[in-house]
Design an enzyme around this catalytic site. Structure first.
Site, mmCIF file in Angstrom:
data_model
loop_
_atom_site.group_PDB
_atom_site.id
_atom_site.type_symbol
_atom_site.label_atom_id
_atom_site.label_comp_id
_atom_site.label_asym_id
_atom_site.label_seq_id
_atom_site.Cartn_x
_atom_site.Cartn_y
_atom_site.Cartn_z
ATOM 1 N N GLU A 128 -69.528 128.344 67.421
ATOM 2 C CA GLU A 128 -68.560 129.331 66.932
ATOM 3 C C GLU A 128 -68.867 130.723 67.498
ATOM 4 O O GLU A 128 -67.974 131.471 67.860
ATOM 5 C CB GLU A 128 -68.592 129.360 65.389
ATOM 6 C CG GLU A 128 -67.491 130.225 64.809
ATOM 7 C CD GLU A 128 -67.427 130.185 63.285
ATOM 8 O OE1 GLU A 128 -68.337 129.607 62.663
ATOM 9 O OE2 GLU A 128 -66.468 130.746 62.726
ATOM 10 N N SER B 187 -67.449 129.149 53.820
ATOM 11 C CA SER B 187 -67.647 130.276 52.896
ATOM 12 C C SER B 187 -67.178 129.957 51.475
ATOM 13 O O SER B 187 -66.204 129.234 51.284
ATOM 14 C CB SER B 187 -66.861 131.495 53.363
ATOM 15 O OG SER B 187 -67.236 131.830 54.668
ATOM 16 N N SER C 245 -59.495 129.626 57.146
ATOM 17 C CA SER C 245 -58.405 129.859 58.096
ATOM 18 C C SER C 245 -57.676 128.552 58.389
ATOM 19 O O SER C 245 -58.315 127.503 58.536
ATOM 20 C CB SER C 245 -58.943 130.417 59.422
ATOM 21 O OG SER C 245 -59.715 131.569 59.191
ATOM 22 N N GLN D 83 -62.156 125.208 58.564
ATOM 23 C CA GLN D 83 -63.599 125.318 58.308
ATOM 24 C C GLN D 83 -63.853 125.720 56.852
ATOM 25 O O GLN D 83 -63.496 126.826 56.454
ATOM 26 C CB GLN D 83 -64.200 126.381 59.227
ATOM 27 C CG GLN D 83 -65.699 126.573 59.048
ATOM 28 C CD GLN D 83 -66.200 127.791 59.805
ATOM 29 O OE1 GLN D 83 -65.587 128.846 59.746
ATOM 30 N NE2 GLN D 83 -67.313 127.654 60.489
ATOM 31 N N GLY D 84 -64.452 124.833 56.077
ATOM 32 C CA GLY D 84 -64.756 125.125 54.664
ATOM 33 C C GLY D 84 -66.234 125.419 54.493
ATOM 34 O O GLY D 84 -66.984 124.607 53.941
HETATM 35 C C1 LIG Z 1 -60.439 136.711 59.539
HETATM 36 C C2 LIG Z 1 -61.489 135.893 58.846
HETATM 37 C C3 LIG Z 1 -61.438 134.521 58.962
HETATM 38 C C4 LIG Z 1 -62.387 133.747 58.315
HETATM 39 N N1 LIG Z 1 -62.278 132.383 58.413
HETATM 40 C C5 LIG Z 1 -63.155 131.602 57.754
HETATM 41 C C6 LIG Z 1 -63.013 130.179 57.789
HETATM 42 O O1 LIG Z 1 -62.090 129.643 58.393
HETATM 43 N N2 LIG Z 1 -63.902 129.441 57.111
HETATM 44 C C7 LIG Z 1 -64.922 129.996 56.422
HETATM 45 O O2 LIG Z 1 -65.721 129.242 55.872
HETATM 46 N N3 LIG Z 1 -65.097 131.342 56.354
HETATM 47 C C8 LIG Z 1 -64.226 132.158 56.996
HETATM 48 N N4 LIG Z 1 -64.356 133.527 56.921
HETATM 49 C C9 LIG Z 1 -65.401 134.096 56.064
HETATM 50 C C10 LIG Z 1 -66.511 134.790 56.828
HETATM 51 O O3 LIG Z 1 -67.320 133.867 57.483
HETATM 52 C C11 LIG Z 1 -67.289 135.628 55.786
HETATM 53 O O4 LIG Z 1 -66.398 136.629 55.332
HETATM 54 C C12 LIG Z 1 -68.509 136.270 56.395
HETATM 55 O O5 LIG Z 1 -69.481 135.303 56.663
HETATM 56 C C13 LIG Z 1 -69.106 137.362 55.479
HETATM 57 O O6 LIG Z 1 -69.376 136.858 54.215
HETATM 58 P P1 LIG Z 1 -68.870 137.630 52.897
HETATM 59 O O7 LIG Z 1 -67.414 137.982 53.132
HETATM 60 O O8 LIG Z 1 -69.199 136.773 51.718
HETATM 61 O O9 LIG Z 1 -69.676 138.996 52.857
HETATM 62 P P2 LIG Z 1 -71.066 139.260 52.127
HETATM 63 O O10 LIG Z 1 -72.013 138.173 52.481
HETATM 64 O O11 LIG Z 1 -70.789 139.509 50.689
HETATM 65 O O12 LIG Z 1 -71.528 140.575 52.834
HETATM 66 C C14 LIG Z 1 -71.089 141.874 52.427
HETATM 67 C C15 LIG Z 1 -71.776 142.893 53.332
HETATM 68 O O13 LIG Z 1 -73.206 142.823 53.177
HETATM 69 C C16 LIG Z 1 -73.835 142.615 54.443
HETATM 70 N N5 LIG Z 1 -74.997 141.740 54.304
HETATM 71 C C17 LIG Z 1 -75.065 140.590 53.582
HETATM 72 N N6 LIG Z 1 -76.289 140.038 53.722
HETATM 73 C C18 LIG Z 1 -76.995 140.828 54.575
HETATM 74 C C19 LIG Z 1 -78.312 140.770 55.108
HETATM 75 N N7 LIG Z 1 -79.157 139.777 54.840
HETATM 76 N N8 LIG Z 1 -78.707 141.763 55.957
HETATM 77 C C20 LIG Z 1 -77.864 142.795 56.259
HETATM 78 N N9 LIG Z 1 -76.605 142.896 55.768
HETATM 79 C C21 LIG Z 1 -76.170 141.925 54.935
HETATM 80 C C22 LIG Z 1 -72.776 141.935 55.291
HETATM 81 O O14 LIG Z 1 -72.992 142.119 56.672
HETATM 82 C C23 LIG Z 1 -71.497 142.643 54.816
HETATM 83 O O15 LIG Z 1 -71.341 143.874 55.478
HETATM 84 C C24 LIG Z 1 -63.424 134.338 57.557
HETATM 85 C C25 LIG Z 1 -63.475 135.733 57.435
HETATM 86 C C26 LIG Z 1 -62.519 136.501 58.067
HETATM 87 C C27 LIG Z 1 -62.599 137.994 57.910
#
Ligand SMILES: Cc1cc2nc3c(=O)[nH]c(=O)nc-3n(C[C@H](O)[C@H](O)[C@H](O)COP(=O)(O)OP(=O)(O)OC[C@H]3O[C@@H](n4cnc5c(N)ncnc54)[C@H](O)[C@@H]3O)c2cc1C
Length: 380
Positions: free
Chosen positions: A242, A124, A156, A121-122
């Site tokens: 998902e 993020s 992932s 899944q691409g």
């Molecule tokens: C084990 C794992 C597997 C993953 N696999 C994939 C994958 O295969 N493909 C893929 O595309 N992505 C994947 N991800 C990425 C995952 O979807 C993102 O990490 C997730 O959506 C959070 O985005 P971010 O890390 O950019 O955090 P950020 O968006 O930077 O958020 C940081 C913090 O701010 C909070 N926050 C942000 N905006 C708001 C808001 N509007 N209101 C309240 N709080 C807020 C968040 O909840 C978080 O606590 C994976 C992540 C993990 C940990």
């Protein structure tokens, strides 16, 4: 809403139980969590066994209730986990089934179901996780191809995937085109020239996810699922699978682990601690409730054509916290043994830290519940 199983469904359960009883004793151990190519080979071989026995087509041909029975029985019997096939089987495939053309369904679904092709899944990007619509990877149309440039993160299974469900920006953000309006959903072959996969090592030592760099990668326009610039709507379908159905099987797995933790507590004397007993009892109630919620979601989805709604966020929220608490309790029961990296529960505890982030953080799920289910005003 009817949560009871019919006679026919119970017959299906008995047949499946018999088949699992025949094949599982002969299966080898799943390879080490750090051996991704080995795991891919193992997971896809298991998928092929399911396919050959007629159990792989469940998401399309069987009723959602049969699918629940399938999850209950495979988990009860300790059958292999979906693993490397997670994205293809549990959200890319269902999205293509719901939103793809007849040709696209014929091209991509059979290899997913047979275990021949693995998806990643691409979605993020470094600056677009929770705020997914801020993604910057762009696709410029050149005849019957899109030329894609940008980068993805936390992908992932990228190292072992054949296909990627990819979100790209096809129209730049302007005052007339807000960020949600210029996104397109593409199926990108992972062997296309211009793709570089750089694995990221997790706390537990695994390279389960990676950064993916895209340098003028050519993707046929025929690989677009949904219309150009309508990718946000298609993405909502992917995310509803998902969050709404993809983790459902793991609730049953959690109940099995919980029973094992309770057995361990009885054996090592921590059961005598009233706090631990209370935690185990509360978790048991929590996982039973989650399973009922799953049955309810399935029963509701049957009425609306099978795509789960925002209710999936309630499930995802409760499930990811309960699963973290389960492994915290397991660590209390194990005591000093919980630092032993050779113990399954230790690795599971380390990866449980990610459950409240992956597939949308808990804060984002709460926003969805507040806005779409409770009808509260938007936070921003
Ligand atoms: C084990 C794992 C597997 C993953 N696999 C994939 C994958 O295969 N493909 C893929 O595309 N992505 C994947 N991800 C990425 C995952 O979807 C993102 O990490 C997730 O959506 C959070 O985005 P971010 O890390 O950019 O955090 P950020 O968006 O930077 O958020 C940081 C913090 O701010 C909070 N926050 C942000 N905006 C708001 C808001 N509007 N209101 C309240 N709080 C807020 C968040 O909840 C978080 O606590 C994976 C992540 C993990 C940990």
């Amino acid at each position: 809403m009817d949560l009871t199983y019919t006679e026919q469904e119970e017959r299906f359960r008995q047949e499946l139980r018999r088949w699992l009883g025949e094949v599982l004793p002969g299966l080898p151990e799943r390879p080490d969590p750090l051996d991704w190519p080995g795991r891919r080979a193992y997971d896809t071989a298991w998928q092929r066994m399911l396919y050959d026995a007629g159990y792989a087509d469940l998401q399309r041909e069987a009723t959602p209730t049969q699918h629940l029975i399938f999850l209950e029985e495979t988990e009860r019997a300790g059958a292999p986990y979906v693993g490397a096939n997670f994205v293809g089987l549990l959200h890319a495939g269902p999205t293509i089934a719901a939103e793809g053309t007849e040709e696209q369904r014929a091209r991509w679904l059979p290899p997913i179901l047979r275990g021949d092709e693995v998806w990643c899944q691409g979605f993020s990007e470094p600056d677009a996780g929770s705020d997914l619509a801020s993604l910057r990877t762009k696709a410029v149309r050149d005849g019957d191809q899109y030329v894609v440039s940008g980068s993805k993160i936390w992908t992932s299974h990228a190292e072992v995937a054949d296909w990627c469900e990819l979100l790209v920006r096809t129209t730049p953000v302007t005052p007339e085109t807000p960020k949600h309006k210029g996104i397109t959903w593409l199926a990108m072959p992972m062997d296309a020239p211009g793709i570089t996969v750089r694995p990221l090592r997790t706390l537990a030592g695994s390279t389960e996810f990676a950064e993916v760099f895209l340098d003028e990668v050519r993707v046929p326009v025929a690989n677009r699922v949904g219309a150009e610039n309508d990718g946000w709507r298609v993405t909502m379908v992917t995310l509803s699978f998902e969050r709404g159905t993809a983790f459902v099987g793991e609730v049953v797995a959690c109940r099995r682990t919980l029973a094992a933790v309770a057995r361990e507590a009885r054996a090592n004397g921590t059961w005598d601690d009233a706090v631990i007993r209370r935690q185990l009892g509360r978790l048991n109630a929590e996982f039973m409730t989650l399973w009922r919620l799953t049955q309810w979601n399935v029963s509701e989805a049957q009425k609306t054509g099978g795509v789960p709604g925002a209710g999936g966020s309630v499930f995802k929220l409760r499930y990811s916290h309960a699963r973290q608490e389960l492994y915290d309790t397991a660590a209390e029961v194990l005591g000093a043994g919980s630092f032993d990296l050779g113990h399954d529960w230790t690795l599971d505890r380390l990866s449980s830290l990610s459950y409240t982030i992956a597939a949308g953080t808990s804060q984002i799920q709460r926003n969805i519940v507040a806005e779409r289910i409770l009808g509260l005003p938007k936070g921003r």
